[in-house]
Scaffold this active site. Sequence first.
Site, PDB file in Angstrom:
ATOM      1  CD  GLU A   1      -2.608   1.308   2.598  1.00 41.39           C
ATOM      2  OE1 GLU A   1      -3.512   2.132   2.669  1.00 41.39           O
ATOM      3  OE2 GLU A   1      -2.333   0.506   3.527  1.00 41.39           O
TER       4      GLU A   1
ATOM      5  CD  GLU B   1      -7.047   2.192   6.702  1.00 37.82           C
ATOM      6  OE1 GLU B   1      -6.242   1.532   7.374  1.00 37.82           O
ATOM      7  OE2 GLU B   1      -6.793   2.611   5.561  1.00 37.82           O
TER       8      GLU B   1
END
Length: 251
Positions: free
Chosen positions: A134, A231
């Site tokens: 990520e 998130e």
Amino acid sequence: MQFSANLGFLWSDLALPDAIRAAAAAGFDAVECHWPYAHAPEAVSAALAETGLAMLGLNTLRGQPGENGLSAIPGREAEARAEIDRAITYARAIGCGSVHVMAGVAEGPQAETVFLANLDHACRAAPDLTILIEPLNSYDAPGYFLSRSDQAVALIERLGHPNLKLMFDCYHLQIMEGDLTRRLTRLLPVIGHVQIAAVPDRGTPDHGEVDYRHICAVLRDLGWDRPLGAEYKPVGATGDSLGWLPELRRI
């Protein structure tokens, strides 16, 4: 559209098994987390079985206080692989489908070589799981080795493992690169998971500079059929922050 509650931020005041139950009661389709290791996998598995939710992903540990992962740090290979193996073992124990391998603060060719070797280890050790990398934005994670999508894609292509995928976090990538519609379309074949939050405050995905109604419609039209990871950082109680969920679920 389906959504996964990221329990690193949502219901973070609860023990992980209870946070799973809260996410199910709120209508989420799945859950994901950051670092579940303080909780016995048997307790987490029991909560998942009770609610019928899947745990989509978890992270490798960050390392020592102040660190942000180990897998791209030269000289820390043994520690990094131990944490990768720990994450894989835990993921398998709870039926979790993916592991995000955190790179850490590092730069340069040697860091890239180390990161590639550790990712190769992870992919070979867990062909049954998706290994995620990520890019993190350089404002929230200064010095983090991986900060741009093209850098991540180059690593994925270089290794060539079918289970190595990109975690496309719209919050981080909007800050670093923007152009999310074209980027999602172009990178779809290498994306393993998508996460959302408002930009720039990382709050609920119903305000700020990204229109997630549009992003959800784009993903729907691209054929994306997996839950998106919520998130974000709620202000106050998580249960009071879910006003966005019914509208986006209808897309």
